[in-house]
Design an enzyme around this catalytic site. Structure first.
Site, PDB file in Angstrom:
ATOM      1  CE1 TYR A 156      -4.012   2.093   0.749  1.00 51.32           C
ATOM      2  CE2 TYR A 156      -2.624   3.150   2.404  1.00 51.32           C
ATOM      3  CZ  TYR A 156      -3.788   3.123   1.648  1.00 51.32           C
ATOM      4  OH  TYR A 156      -4.716   4.136   1.788  1.00 51.32           O
ATOM      5  CB  ILE A 189     -10.252   9.435   6.462  1.00 54.15           C
ATOM      6  CG1 ILE A 189      -9.026  10.273   6.054  1.00 54.15           C
ATOM      7  CG2 ILE A 189     -11.555  10.162   6.174  1.00 54.15           C
ATOM      8  CD1 ILE A 189      -8.837  11.589   6.769  1.00 54.15           C
TER       9      ILE A 189
HETATM   10  P1  NAD Z   1     -13.558   2.775   0.640  1.00 49.39           P
HETATM   11  O1  NAD Z   1     -13.146   1.347   0.664  1.00 49.39           O
HETATM   12  O2  NAD Z   1     -14.651   3.235   1.529  1.00 49.39           O
HETATM   13  O3  NAD Z   1     -13.909   3.232  -0.851  1.00 49.39           O
HETATM   14  C1  NAD Z   1     -13.122   2.850  -1.946  1.00 49.39           C
HETATM   15  C2  NAD Z   1     -14.021   2.723  -3.155  1.00 49.39           C
HETATM   16  O4  NAD Z   1     -13.199   2.294  -4.267  1.00 49.39           O
HETATM   17  C3  NAD Z   1     -15.120   1.666  -2.982  1.00 49.39           C
HETATM   18  O5  NAD Z   1     -16.361   2.179  -3.405  1.00 49.39           O
HETATM   19  C4  NAD Z   1     -14.637   0.521  -3.865  1.00 49.39           C
HETATM   20  O6  NAD Z   1     -15.695  -0.266  -4.414  1.00 49.39           O
HETATM   21  C5  NAD Z   1     -13.890   1.273  -4.956  1.00 49.39           C
HETATM   22  N1  NAD Z   1     -12.952   0.409  -5.680  1.00 49.39           N
HETATM   23  C6  NAD Z   1     -12.132  -0.534  -5.157  1.00 49.39           C
HETATM   24  N2  NAD Z   1     -11.465  -1.153  -6.139  1.00 49.39           N
HETATM   25  C7  NAD Z   1     -11.857  -0.587  -7.308  1.00 49.39           C
HETATM   26  C8  NAD Z   1     -11.530  -0.811  -8.668  1.00 49.39           C
HETATM   27  N3  NAD Z   1     -10.649  -1.752  -9.034  1.00 49.39           N
HETATM   28  N4  NAD Z   1     -12.148  -0.050  -9.617  1.00 49.39           N
HETATM   29  C9  NAD Z   1     -13.052   0.891  -9.267  1.00 49.39           C
HETATM   30  N5  NAD Z   1     -13.400   1.131  -7.997  1.00 49.39           N
HETATM   31  C10 NAD Z   1     -12.819   0.404  -7.026  1.00 49.39           C
HETATM   32  O7  NAD Z   1     -12.201   3.574   0.944  1.00 49.39           O
HETATM   33  P2  NAD Z   1     -11.945   5.101   1.344  1.00 49.39           P
HETATM   34  O8  NAD Z   1     -11.487   5.107   2.744  1.00 49.39           O
HETATM   35  O9  NAD Z   1     -13.062   5.975   0.912  1.00 49.39           O
HETATM   36  O10 NAD Z   1     -10.647   5.364   0.444  1.00 49.39           O
HETATM   37  C11 NAD Z   1     -10.656   6.133  -0.752  1.00 49.39           C
HETATM   38  C12 NAD Z   1      -9.219   6.437  -1.130  1.00 49.39           C
HETATM   39  O11 NAD Z   1      -8.579   7.168  -0.080  1.00 49.39           O
HETATM   40  C13 NAD Z   1      -8.368   5.183  -1.345  1.00 49.39           C
HETATM   41  O12 NAD Z   1      -7.464   5.390  -2.409  1.00 49.39           O
HETATM   42  C14 NAD Z   1      -7.614   5.061  -0.031  1.00 49.39           C
HETATM   43  O13 NAD Z   1      -6.403   4.356  -0.183  1.00 49.39           O
HETATM   44  C15 NAD Z   1      -7.386   6.519   0.290  1.00 49.39           C
HETATM   45  N6  NAD Z   1      -7.087   6.750   1.707  1.00 49.39           N
HETATM   46  C16 NAD Z   1      -7.989   6.441   2.681  1.00 49.39           C
HETATM   47  C17 NAD Z   1      -7.661   6.679   4.017  1.00 49.39           C
HETATM   48  C18 NAD Z   1      -8.596   6.382   5.136  1.00 49.39           C
HETATM   49  O14 NAD Z   1      -8.192   6.556   6.294  1.00 49.39           O
HETATM   50  N7  NAD Z   1      -9.827   5.979   4.888  1.00 49.39           N
HETATM   51  C19 NAD Z   1      -6.403   7.194   4.344  1.00 49.39           C
HETATM   52  C20 NAD Z   1      -5.511   7.490   3.323  1.00 49.39           C
HETATM   53  C21 NAD Z   1      -5.861   7.265   2.002  1.00 49.39           C
END
Ligand code: NAD
Length: 248
Positions: A156, A189
């Protein structure tokens, strides 16, 4: 005048979580929204309805962001449906955590494909459109882990560091065409992604945050709106950490 009036935004993985919150905030600021997610399910339909209720054009597309051919096809459809694409948010992402000694090739490949190759796929497909328009804003959703690393998340972290370097490189390649590229590095988050973590891991993260609260999806959506809009017209090639001042 709203900040994103007249703009079309394409957001990947936006049927829920951070991506959805960005879509809602962009729509509140007047942008039409094309978004993708893996399946046309109840989340996608609910997001579409919520966005339409804000008075903008909105459409969800089922597409695997890790798949090059599917991405070319979906970007073609979006161009046909919306006419132009001014903002691209590479948000789709997954985790498949594990210490390196126990990490399988499949775990490594899946995370690199969904988190990093997807951004290549979308930037590659959208850039020709933005180049013709001579304007555009690209935002890669990275992570603080991509800046600092994290034990148990080498796949990651590498994917997120790659997203930062990708944004910086694209900023240099196409800045002269009026296209900006930046990365956001969220900290901890509250979403389905972090809800899945064990309690002790969540507590450990909380101790690292000087602002003494977990981030909310809106904290990220606000910064994405700034980077998408002309408010940030002289900012490119940057990574903005949105993490409550986290000490990693
Ligand atoms: P989440 O899992 O709630 O949402 C991610 C979305 O991406 C989901 O709707 C999922 O179906 C979709 N997805 C997954 N694989 C996919 C693919 N191959 N094609 C199309 N869609 C796909 O996650 P989130 O927490 O909302 O994260 C969103 C972004 O933010 C991600 O890139 C994550 O790495 C990043 N992020 C999140 C956090 C956190 O604390 N939540 C921290 C740092 C970065």
């Amino acid at each position: 005048m709203k900040l994103l009036e007249g703009k079309v935004a394409l957001i990947t993985g936006a049927a829920r979580g951070i991506g959805k919150s960005i879509a809602v905030k962009f729509a509140q600021e007047g942008a039409d929204i094309a978004f993708t997610d893996l399946n046309r399910d109840e989340n996608m339909e609910a997001t579409e309805k919520e966005l339409e209720a804000l008075g903008v054009k909105a459409k969800g597309y089922a597409s695997n962001a890790a798949d090059f051919a599917q991405t070319e096809e979906v970007v073609g459809k979006i161009k046909e449906d919306f006419g132009h694409i001014d903002i691209l948010v590479n948000n789709a992402g997954i985790t498949k955590d594990g210490l390196m000694m126990r990490m399988s090739e499949a775990q490594w490949d899946a995370v690199i494909a969904v988190n990093l190759k997807s951004a290549f796929n979308f930037i590659h497909a959208v850039l020709p459109i933005m180049m013709r328009q001579r304007q555009g804003s690209i935002i890669n959703m990275a992570s603080v882990v991509g800046v600092h690393g994290n034990a148990g998340q080498s796949n990651y972290a590498a994917s997120k560091a790659g997203l930062i370097a990708l944004a910086k490189s694209i900023a240099q390649e196409v800045g002269s065409r009026g296209i900006r590229a930046n990365a956001i590095a969220p900290g901890f988050i509250e979403t389905a992604m972090t809800a899945a973590l064990p309690d002790d891991v969540r507590k450990e993260w909380a101790l690292k945050i000087p602002l003494r609260r977990a981030g909310q999806v809106e904290d990220i959506a606000n910064v994405a709106t700034f980077l998408a809009s002309d408010m940030s017209s002289y900012i490119s090639g940057q990574v903005i950490q949105v993490d409550g001042g986290m000490n990693m």
